[in-house]
Design a protein around this motif. Structure first.
Motif, PDB file in Angstrom:
ATOM      1  N   LYS A  63       0.838  -1.197   0.000  1.00 44.92           N
ATOM      2  CA  LYS A  63       0.000   0.000   0.000  1.00 44.92           C
ATOM      3  C   LYS A  63       0.871   1.245   0.000  1.00 44.92           C
ATOM      4  O   LYS A  63       1.953   1.265   0.583  1.00 44.92           O
ATOM      5  CB  LYS A  63      -0.906   0.001   1.229  1.00 44.92           C
ATOM      6  N   LEU A  64       0.397   2.287  -0.673  1.00 42.54           N
ATOM      7  CA  LEU A  64       1.107   3.556  -0.638  1.00 42.54           C
ATOM      8  C   LEU A  64       1.023   4.126   0.774  1.00 42.54           C
ATOM      9  O   LEU A  64      -0.024   4.082   1.414  1.00 42.54           O
ATOM     10  CB  LEU A  64       0.484   4.540  -1.629  1.00 42.54           C
ATOM     11  N   GLY A  65       2.123   4.633   1.238  1.00 41.40           N
ATOM     12  CA  GLY A  65       2.128   5.192   2.583  1.00 41.40           C
ATOM     13  C   GLY A  65       3.473   4.984   3.226  1.00 41.40           C
ATOM     14  O   GLY A  65       4.501   4.846   2.560  1.00 41.40           O
ATOM     15  N   ASN A  67      -0.553   8.863   0.160  1.00 39.76           N
ATOM     16  CA  ASN A  67      -1.945   8.459  -0.023  1.00 39.76           C
ATOM     17  C   ASN A  67      -2.829   9.554   0.586  1.00 39.76           C
ATOM     18  O   ASN A  67      -2.324  10.446   1.281  1.00 39.76           O
ATOM     19  CB  ASN A  67      -2.222   7.090   0.609  1.00 39.76           C
ATOM     20  N   PRO A  68      -4.126   9.538   0.329  1.00 36.54           N
ATOM     21  CA  PRO A  68      -4.987  10.623   0.812  1.00 36.54           C
ATOM     22  C   PRO A  68      -4.920  10.846   2.322  1.00 36.54           C
ATOM     23  O   PRO A  68      -4.843  11.988   2.785  1.00 36.54           O
ATOM     24  CB  PRO A  68      -6.391  10.181   0.377  1.00 36.54           C
TER      25      PRO A  68
END
Length: 437
Positions: A83-85, A100-101
């Motif tokens: 996951k992006l982050g 990420n948001p």
């Protein structure tokens, strides 16, 4: 070995096997010569005890050219996507990465004005025509288009992550932005490592009749008077062929060519600088801090990631495979003891007490990650795979005008094969026309 081959490929890595598999669709006789006792090059995976280690951290772009080419060759890419982050560290402080948001909203690294600029620049990267960036360095492009120093630093970190290049003042903006653009589509960590790609390519090549010889070292490549090429091996055996695809590094190729006259490419090849780094590859029986899975240091060019969080990399499902990496600047003087301490200290900040749960530890102080640091102006030398020596082609992570790393290896391997096949088609048509006349 004494027969006349159509194509000899020097090097049994990703580029060589991709070229072989495309060439195998024709009726050409193909021989791969690998100097090591194991094929794979930098795509090799070493099994240590129960754990699978690539040569440092490896990730395949999900929407990159290499993935498309491998799928064309019916290679199965099994793995997981992180996951992006994650975390960004600077001056011993930790920040939520705005990748990420949620990270964008919660990070204390950026103020609101900088968050807006960061969103804007990521959107700009997705839409930019990278060919228009060919005449500027990555640093020039960043400093010209971004006001905030924090956002500039984020772009330098993202460029380093996407290319392994820690030299923004020299590298081509076109290459770096192209890779950032591709990386934003996500990456894949492969189950059981990158050797799974090589093994599939090897098996398919063998089934199609490609011959593979390991522990064969090519000492010299010489053009002959009969429009063929002669290779002299380290045991002084000679091999003749119509075409050679060299997937060695540029300096090694320069040595193979020796003192052949009027080869300007020789001078270019000998001037190329490799991209290097150091990797600490670790297997832990458990993660002391299981939520810390990815981190980048903004000052010291350090990387940390738990690849086994999404990919199966051990026969013991409880083991965690962790990579800690340092990106070298080309001017760095490498002190392996100091670098190892630096990597271990960074791992300690992410996983305090890791030594108590360490199963396996491997330190690689001086990895050649890519054979060419992609400087501004390089692309003009690699528009075609064929060199100034008729019949001699190049492929590898350094031999593409548009890409490096596995992207460059895959694209140049395919391009070299297609150029040879096209030359054979033209030659066949010319011969048929002569017969008919």
């Amino acid at each position: 070995m004494t027969q006349m081959w159509d194509v000899v490929i020097i090097g049994g890595g990703l580029a060589g096997y991709i070229a072989a598999n495309y060439l195998a669709k024709s009726d050409l006789s193909i021989l791969i010569l690998e100097k090591g006792n194991k094929v794979g090059g930098r795509a090799q995976t070493e099994k240590i005890k129960q754990d699978y280690f690539n040569l440092g951290p490896h990730a395949l772009y999900k929407k990159g050219k290499a993935a498309v080419i491998l799928e064309e060759l019916d290679i199965k890419l099994d793995g997981g996507s992180p996951k992006l982050g994650g975390i960004l560290t600077r001056n011993t402080k930790e920040y939520t990465a705005p990748f990420n948001p949620l990270g964008l909203l919660t990070t204390s690294l950026l103020n609101w004005k900088e968050r807006i600029e960061w969103i804007f620049i990521l959107s700009k990267i997705q839409q930019v025509d990278t060919q228009a960036l060919a005449d500027q360095t990555f640093q020039e492009w960043v400093e010209k288009g971004v006001q905030s120093k924090n956002v500039q630093s984020l772009l330098f970190v993202l460029g380093r992550l996407s290319t392994y290049c820690h030299c923004p003042e020299k590298v081509s903006a076109k290459i770096v932005v192209t890779h950032i653009k591709t990386s934003l589509g996500g990456v894949l960590y492969l189950h059981d490592g990158w050797q799974t790609i090589i093994d599939q390519l090897h098996n398919k090549a063998v089934i199609k009749g490609v011959q593979i010889k390991t522990h064969f070292i090519v000492k010299q490549v010489i053009p002959t008077e009969h429009r063929s090429l002669k290779m002299i091996l380290s045991n002084n055996e000679e091999i003749f062929c119509k075409y050679v695809i060299s997937t060695t590094g540029p300096l090694e190729l320069t040595n193979l060519l020796g003192e052949i006259e009027n080869v300007k490419a020789n001078n270019i090849f000998s001037q190329l600088t490799p991209v290097k780094g150091a990797s600490l590859d670790i297997s832990l029986s458990q993660l002391p801090h299981p939520k810390k899975l990815f981190a980048l240091d903004m000052n010291d060019s350090l990387y940390y990631s738990v690849h086994s969080n999404v990919a199966s990399l051990s026969e013991n499902r409880k083991n965690s495979i962790v990579h800690v990496f340092k990106y070298y600047h080309p001017d760095d003087s490498i002190d392996s003891i100091k670098v190892r301490n630096e990597l271990e200290q960074f791992l300690e900040t992410m996983q305090p007490g890791w030594r108590d749960v360490c199963v396996t530890s491997r330190f690689l102080p001086n990895i050649t990650v890519n054979q060419r640091l992609p400087l501004v102006g390089h692309e003009k030398y690699f528009q075609r795979s064929e060199t100034e020596i008729p019949g001699l082609y190049i492929a590898g992570d350094w031999a593409s005008p548009h890409y490096i790393l596995s992207e460059g290896a895959a694209c140049s391997g395919k391009q070299a094969a297609e150029e040879i096949i096209q030359k054979e088609v033209i030659s066949c048509r010319s011969a048929m026309k002569s017969i008919n006349n």
